[in-house]
Design a protein around this motif. Structure first.
Motif, PDB file in Angstrom:
ATOM      1  N   ARG A  25       0.773  -1.208  -0.141  1.00 15.10           N
ATOM      2  CA  ARG A  25      -0.119  -0.107  -0.046  1.00 15.10           C
ATOM      3  C   ARG A  25       0.945   1.129  -0.198  1.00 15.10           C
ATOM      4  O   ARG A  25       1.616   1.569   1.138  1.00 15.10           O
ATOM      5  CB  ARG A  25      -0.605  -0.088   1.182  1.00 15.10           C
ATOM      6  N   ILE A  27       0.987   5.244  -0.643  1.00 16.64           N
ATOM      7  CA  ILE A  27       0.495   6.452  -0.745  1.00 16.64           C
ATOM      8  C   ILE A  27       1.650   7.626  -1.061  1.00 16.64           C
ATOM      9  O   ILE A  27       2.810   7.916  -0.735  1.00 16.64           O
ATOM     10  CB  ILE A  27       0.247   7.239   0.674  1.00 16.64           C
ATOM     11  N   TRP A  90      -0.344   2.602   5.019  1.00 11.57           N
ATOM     12  CA  TRP A  90       0.418   3.152   4.235  1.00 11.57           C
ATOM     13  C   TRP A  90       2.058   2.143   4.016  1.00 11.57           C
ATOM     14  O   TRP A  90       2.207   2.162   5.390  1.00 11.57           O
ATOM     15  CB  TRP A  90       0.242   4.246   3.731  1.00 11.57           C
TER      16      TRP A  90
END
Length: 217
Positions: A25, A27, A90
């Motif tokens: 994940r 960002i 994240w």
């Protein structure tokens, strides 16, 4: 240019990508059109067989519109100060060519710290004002209207330590201007040496006076 930049970021990050179950994940903070994070995601897949999902944050609606064509992108028209409203975690935070534009660096780094997974990693790079001043030899040439801060390797590292990040990597780019940091959450509070920062501040003030005198002569 952005694609080449993304490849350079990936080369540095290769040793530090966190190991996760499922998709990585990511960002991308102040990610503009998303080209950099898209390219990094592509390299993760093609070179390391790692799948990823990207959250893209940027305050510009026009820039974000260009990113809507990319797959696996979650797009938010937000400043990083509002990152907490997403209520997510994240594994990798990309702060690419962004931190110089922030108003509250400490507040933003603290928000990123809270939004990282326990083994998450942060990529941050800056334009080193000290190197820029030596290159231009003119203070006026170092000023940018959209830069709220003029950082050096030492001052950026101090911000990271203050916000309880452990610096895993720091390097000066090929252009002898940009400095890159890779960080993770520190296991224990980090200590800043006040005398070192004072000496660096005194040195920077002496540089300013030197080049001010040079410009007047």
């Amino acid at each position: 240019e952005q694609v080449d930049y993304a490849h350079e970021c990936h080369k540095i990050l290769k040793k530090y990508y966190p190991i996760v179950k499922g998709d990585l994940r990511i960002i991308d903070i102040g990610g503009s059109t998303g080209i950099v994070s898209r390219e990094i995601s592509s390299l993760l897949s093609s070179e390391l067989n790692i799948k990823s999902k990207i959250t893209l944050l940027d305050p510009s609606i026009n820039e974000l519109a260009k990113a809507k064509k990319f797959e696996n992108f979650e797009i938010h028209n937000l400043t990083v100060e509002k990152i907490h409203t997403l209520n997510k975690k994240w594994d990798l935070a990309l702060v690419c060519q962004t931190v110089d534009h922030l108003i509250d660096i400490t507040g933003v780094l603290n928000s990123i710290h809270r939004s990282l997974t326990d083994n998450g990693v942060v990529f941050v790079d800056i334009v080193d004002w000290e190197y820029l001043l030596h290159r231009t030899q003119q203070i006026s040439e170092t000023i940018k209207i959209d830069h709220h801060h003029y950082l050096t390797m030492k001052t950026m590292e101090a911000f990271l330590i203050k916000c309880n990040f452990e610096v895993l990597h720091r390097s000066l780019g090929k252009d002898n201007l940009h400095v890159t940091f890779i960080c993770k959450k520190a296991m224990q509070p980090q200590l800043l040496v006040a005398s070192d920062l004072k000496n660096h501040a005194d040195y920077l003030i002496s540089l300013i006076r030197k080049y001010q005198a040079f410009e007047k002569s």
